[in-house]
Design a protein around this motif. Structure first.
Motif, mmCIF file in Angstrom:
data_model
loop_
_atom_site.group_PDB
_atom_site.id
_atom_site.type_symbol
_atom_site.label_atom_id
_atom_site.label_comp_id
_atom_site.label_asym_id
_atom_site.label_seq_id
_atom_site.Cartn_x
_atom_site.Cartn_y
_atom_site.Cartn_z
ATOM 1 N N SER A 136 -3.363 16.165 -17.850
ATOM 2 C CA SER A 136 -2.000 16.686 -17.774
ATOM 3 C C SER A 136 -1.841 17.570 -16.553
ATOM 4 C CB SER A 136 -1.687 17.488 -19.046
ATOM 5 O OG SER A 136 -0.458 18.155 -18.915
ATOM 6 N N ILE A 137 -0.625 17.574 -15.954
ATOM 7 C CA ILE A 137 -0.395 18.391 -14.771
ATOM 8 C C ILE A 137 -0.246 19.864 -15.159
ATOM 9 C CG2 ILE A 137 0.685 16.504 -13.524
ATOM 10 C CD1 ILE A 137 3.399 17.680 -14.262
ATOM 11 N N ASN A 138 0.004 20.131 -16.462
ATOM 12 C CA ASN A 138 0.160 21.512 -16.909
ATOM 13 C C ASN A 138 -1.134 22.091 -17.465
ATOM 14 O OD1 ASN A 138 2.918 21.471 -16.274
ATOM 15 N ND2 ASN A 138 3.394 20.508 -18.253
ATOM 16 N N ASN A 139 -1.976 21.244 -17.993
ATOM 17 C CA ASN A 139 -3.224 21.708 -18.613
ATOM 18 C C ASN A 139 -4.315 20.704 -18.297
ATOM 19 O OD1 ASN A 139 -5.274 22.677 -20.155
ATOM 20 N ND2 ASN A 139 -4.110 22.736 -22.082
ATOM 21 N N ASP A 140 -5.260 21.114 -17.500
ATOM 22 C CA ASP A 140 -6.305 20.183 -17.064
ATOM 23 C C ASP A 140 -7.196 19.726 -18.198
ATOM 24 O OD1 ASP A 140 -6.754 21.934 -13.925
ATOM 25 O OD2 ASP A 140 -5.316 20.362 -14.524
ATOM 26 N N ASN A 141 -7.222 20.491 -19.297
ATOM 27 C CA ASN A 141 -8.098 20.116 -20.412
ATOM 28 C C ASN A 141 -7.435 19.121 -21.357
ATOM 29 O OD1 ASN A 141 -10.160 21.834 -19.567
ATOM 30 N ND2 ASN A 141 -9.217 23.603 -20.610
ATOM 31 N N ALA A 142 -6.111 18.911 -21.195
ATOM 32 C CA ALA A 142 -5.403 17.983 -22.068
ATOM 33 C C ALA A 142 -5.259 16.637 -21.382
ATOM 34 C CB ALA A 142 -4.036 18.537 -22.441
ATOM 35 N N LEU A 143 -5.236 15.603 -22.209
ATOM 36 C CA LEU A 143 -5.072 14.242 -21.697
ATOM 37 C C LEU A 143 -3.674 13.746 -22.012
ATOM 38 C CD1 LEU A 143 -8.462 12.514 -22.633
ATOM 39 C CD2 LEU A 143 -7.744 13.351 -20.401
ATOM 40 N N VAL A 144 -3.190 12.872 -21.130
ATOM 41 C CA VAL A 144 -1.900 12.231 -21.319
ATOM 42 C C VAL A 144 -2.128 10.731 -21.369
ATOM 43 C CG1 VAL A 144 0.381 11.797 -20.342
ATOM 44 C CG2 VAL A 144 -0.623 14.082 -20.184
ATOM 45 N N TYR A 145 -1.561 10.117 -22.387
ATOM 46 C CA TYR A 145 -1.652 8.657 -22.492
ATOM 47 C C TYR A 145 -0.516 8.025 -21.700
ATOM 48 C CZ TYR A 145 -5.286 8.629 -26.038
ATOM 49 O OH TYR A 145 -6.472 8.760 -26.697
ATOM 50 N N LEU A 146 -0.848 7.011 -20.894
ATOM 51 C CA LEU A 146 0.128 6.238 -20.113
ATOM 52 C C LEU A 146 0.133 4.820 -20.641
ATOM 53 C CD1 LEU A 146 0.791 6.233 -16.321
ATOM 54 C CD2 LEU A 146 0.357 4.070 -17.479
ATOM 55 N N ILE A 147 1.318 4.354 -21.028
ATOM 56 C CA ILE A 147 1.474 2.991 -21.527
ATOM 57 C C ILE A 147 2.487 2.294 -20.628
ATOM 58 C CG2 ILE A 147 2.159 1.577 -23.499
ATOM 59 C CD1 ILE A 147 1.525 4.085 -25.230
ATOM 60 N N LYS A 148 2.122 1.164 -20.024
ATOM 61 C CA LYS A 148 2.984 0.459 -19.072
ATOM 62 C C LYS A 148 3.181 -0.980 -19.505
ATOM 63 C CE LYS A 148 -0.862 -0.811 -16.027
ATOM 64 N NZ LYS A 148 -0.775 -2.249 -16.200
ATOM 65 N N LYS A 149 4.393 -1.478 -19.225
ATOM 66 C CA LYS A 149 4.727 -2.873 -19.471
ATOM 67 C C LYS A 149 5.612 -3.355 -18.319
ATOM 68 C CE LYS A 149 2.652 -3.676 -23.336
ATOM 69 N NZ LYS A 149 1.593 -4.698 -23.449
ATOM 70 N N PRO A 150 5.352 -4.533 -17.776
ATOM 71 C CA PRO A 150 6.134 -5.036 -16.631
ATOM 72 C C PRO A 150 7.489 -5.583 -17.068
ATOM 73 C CG PRO A 150 4.479 -6.638 -17.239
ATOM 74 C CD PRO A 150 4.244 -5.450 -18.119
ATOM 75 N N ILE A 151 8.469 -5.455 -16.179
ATOM 76 C CA ILE A 151 9.798 -6.069 -16.378
ATOM 77 C C ILE A 151 9.786 -7.360 -15.561
ATOM 78 C CG2 ILE A 151 12.275 -5.772 -16.099
ATOM 79 C CD1 ILE A 151 11.780 -2.744 -16.127
ATOM 80 N N THR A 152 9.683 -8.482 -16.291
ATOM 81 C CA THR A 152 9.446 -9.772 -15.622
ATOM 82 C C THR A 152 10.594 -10.723 -15.914
ATOM 83 O OG1 THR A 152 7.075 -9.453 -15.873
ATOM 84 C CG2 THR A 152 7.828 -11.667 -15.326
ATOM 85 N N VAL A 153 11.074 -11.362 -14.822
ATOM 86 C CA VAL A 153 12.104 -12.410 -14.930
ATOM 87 C C VAL A 153 11.613 -13.612 -14.146
ATOM 88 C CG1 VAL A 153 14.483 -13.050 -14.469
ATOM 89 C CG2 VAL A 153 13.944 -10.700 -15.148
#
Length: 480
Positions: A136-153
């Motif tokens: 995390s940008i606010n707390n180095d000891n905390a983790l942030v989960y990132l979930i991504k999905k593409p927008i596909t046509v």
């Protein structure tokens, strides 16, 4: 010894409930720790799967709108996209949603507390993993989960839907932990209550037996436990056996009191008689032939008293295993016939004949002839005392296969039912015999000890007002 007396004792109920409670608490604590790990893992996996599904759904809606749009990228934020985002925002801890173009430039964001840059690095978007973590940008000891999905046509990626959510919000399991704590606490209370009830049910009859045993130790033999309704066989056996023991001890105490009175009377009577007779001779109250008769009576009384004392000493010696028994092979029919013949000769004046019925063939048994004679003479004496007036006695030898039996029967008055379980007790004398025959009540107990010392047994076979039968069992020697 002093240390042993000072050792703390606790009740059975407290002992089992406290130890079970400790064991239960440790077991539930271990179970709770394992459950926390398992719940945290499975819940995190499930929430990540749900978040991936929502991100894919949002990307699919945006792609559908893109196909219908006539313009450029400003169509990403139409009403459908806002509606889809609102559905995500209805979550208890909604994620931060970012919509980017194909290069990762952020076009729309629900909030930027977790990520305040203008674009996402291409290396993150191009990774095969749809779920990633970063500090995390606010707390180095905390983790942030990132979930991504593409927008596909039409297989062309026009952008990305990116969700960010802190690990502590993903792993927010307060409800699950509360439910787990409730289950663990409920199981603990239920388990403790169950062992408390069962221990109390078990402790009650034991406590009652201990209290009754203290009463018996203090000399109160009239105590008894209430009949047990317990379904447990061991508890039922404890209560019934204790009651039987209490009754037995009360009977033995009564016998002991009677013994003391009886022995005192049996020994005091001849002593008083001897003293009076000798005093009469000394004071010249009687002279001549009368004096000689008094002295003869005194000698007979002395001999009778000596016989009783010898019986008592011999019984105690044998009971202490200090009197040897020597067994050897003997022919049972001949040995028994000689004893019956001796009896008939010695007691001819009593007009109580003994009829002898030998076995059909020779029976070789292991016995001590001297001890065997003692037993038979005692049984015949008892049979003669039981006959009032005229009657007869019968001695029958029977081959039992592995052993042999001698049945001594009489036509006497029988033994009352209340006395049948006591006749082999030391010093016990029945009511019918107590006032007619002098003795110490050691005949049958001594005979039983002798029989068992020769690997045999002596038992009351049957009795009724028309007669009694005792059975002496001896060990047979199988001759090839």
């Amino acid at each position: 010894m002093l240390r042993k007396n000072k050792e703390r004792r606790i009740s059975l109920l407290r002992y089992w409930t406290t130890r079970y409670a400790i064991t239960l608490a440790i077991g539930l604590l271990v179970l709770a720790m394992l459950s926390v790990v398992w719940i945290r893992h499975t819940t995190l996996e499930n929430r990540l799967d749900v978040s991936e599904f929502l991100a894919a759904e949002l990307a699919s809606r945006i792609a559908g709108n893109q196909q219908e749009a006539a313009g450029g990228q400003e169509t990403y934020l139409d009403d459908d996209m806002i509606e889809a985002r609102d559905e995500l925002m209805k979550m208890e801890s909604p994620p931060s949603i970012f919509i980017t173009d194909a290069n990762g430039v952020i076009l729309s964001a629900s909030e930027q507390e977790l990520y305040n840059r203008d674009s996402f690095p291409a290396v993150i978007l191009k990774k095969d993993n749809d779920v990633q973590t970063f500090p995390s940008i606010n707390n180095d000891n905390a983790l942030v989960y990132l979930i991504k999905k593409p927008i596909t046509v039409d297989d062309v990626t026009f952008g990305w839907v990116v969700m960010l959510q802190p690990e502590d919000e993903f792993a927010d399991l307060n409800d699950e932990y509360r439910l787990l704590a409730l289950l663990i606490l409920g199981s603990g209370i239920l388990g403790w209550a169950a062992i408390y009830i069962l221990s109390r049910r078990l402790a009650r009859p034991i406590s009652a037996a201990a209290a009754a045993a203290k009463e018996i130790r203090n000399g109160n033999y009239g105590v008894s436990l209430m009949p047990s309704k317990a379904k447990e066989q061991e508890v039922y056996d404890l209560v019934t056996s204790f009651n039987d023991m209490a009754v037995r001890l009360e009977q033995l105490e009564s016998i002991r009191a009677e013994l003391l009175a009886g022995v005192t009377h049996e020994l005091k009577t001849p002593v008083t008689s001897i003293s009076g007779l000798l005093q009469a001779v000394k004071d010249d109250v009687v002279t001549g032939e009368d004096a000689k008769e008094f002295i003869t009576i005194s000698l007979n009384e002395t001999e009778r008293m000596q016989t009783m004392i010898n019986d008592l000493l011999e019984f105690n010696t044998f009971a202490a295993n200090a009197l040897p028994v020597s067994t050897a092979p003997h022919e049972l029919n001949a040995l028994t016939r000689d004893i019956v013949h001796e009896w008939n000769l010695a007691r001819n004046a009593d007009s109580i004949p003994v009829h002898f019925h030998p076995g059909g063939h020779d029976l070789i048994v292991l016995t001590d002839p001297v001890r065997f004679r003692q037993i038979m003479m005692n049984l015949l004496n008892n049979a003669a005392h039981a006959i009032e007036g005229t009657g007869q006695m019968t001695v029958t030898v029977i081959d039992d296969g592995d052993g042999a039996s001698i049945h001594v029967s009489d036509t006497g008055i029988g033994i009352p039912e209340s006395e049948q379980t006591l006749i082999f007790e030391r010093f016990y004398r029945g009511e019918n015999k107590k006032y007619k025959v002098r003795g110490l009540g050691l005949g049958l107990p001594f005979s039983e000890l002798l029989a068992r010392a020769m690997d045999g047994d002596l038992e009351l076979k049957e009795t009724s007002p028309s007669g009694t039968t005792f059975t002496l069992k001896v060990k047979k020697v199988n001759v090839p």
